[in-house]
Design an enzyme around this catalytic site. Sequence first.
Site, PDB file in Angstrom:
ATOM      1  N   THR A 159       0.846  -1.182   0.000  1.00 51.78           N
ATOM      2  CA  THR A 159       0.000   0.000   0.000  1.00 51.78           C
ATOM      3  C   THR A 159       0.887   1.241   0.000  1.00 51.78           C
ATOM      4  OG1 THR A 159      -0.131   0.283   2.409  1.00 51.78           O
ATOM      5  CG2 THR A 159      -1.754  -1.192   1.401  1.00 51.78           C
ATOM      6  N   CYS A 160       0.297   2.335  -0.400  1.00 51.88           N
ATOM      7  CA  CYS A 160       0.968   3.632  -0.313  1.00 51.88           C
ATOM      8  C   CYS A 160       0.446   4.355   0.923  1.00 51.88           C
ATOM      9  CB  CYS A 160       0.699   4.455  -1.569  1.00 51.88           C
ATOM     10  SG  CYS A 160       1.473   3.754  -3.026  1.00 51.88           S
ATOM     11  N   SER A 161       0.139   3.598   1.931  1.00 48.47           N
ATOM     12  CA  SER A 161      -0.437   4.124   3.166  1.00 48.47           C
ATOM     13  C   SER A 161       0.513   3.836   4.322  1.00 48.47           C
ATOM     14  CB  SER A 161      -1.784   3.429   3.424  1.00 48.47           C
ATOM     15  OG  SER A 161      -2.256   3.724   4.714  1.00 48.47           O
TER      16      SER A 161
END
Length: 161
Positions: A31-33
């Site tokens: 994820t880009c989280s």
Amino acid sequence: MERLNKLATFQRKALQHALLFPAVERIVYSTCSINQIENEDVIKSVLPIAESYGFQLAKPFPEWQCRGLPVFEGSECLVRIDPAKHGEGFFIALFARKDVNFSWWSNKNETRISHSSSTIKNAQRKKKPIPFISTNPFRMWLYDQLNWSTTVKSRNSRNWR
């Protein structure tokens, strides 16, 4: 918070679905989280199911020091990058089948090919490379790393002709 919970639920379902494919040898969850709800919590909830299908957490990029939050046993296998320290944040978990050899992941100089040259040639005829387009340098690098094994086998099989 409600939106994060909905995203985490969707991501959990998608990851569980990926585990159902019998020919899959590894699954990358990324994820880009930087939210624990979307990252470590999703992995922690899916891990028992993954283990029942013969998967375990593997340690991608062993030389990297940035690891997951210590919220469950095995979180040291996760990769977590903090945007405050590195400019961009992301998260990676790698599930690998327990009975598959991934020596290429940590040592690219060693190539193990367990198939005959005819098997490799047949596999190459059937598989066409999937183009990958991204403006994110990390995603391009990760794609290259995950496809490195196929590239090496392809190059080595040309020498066998």
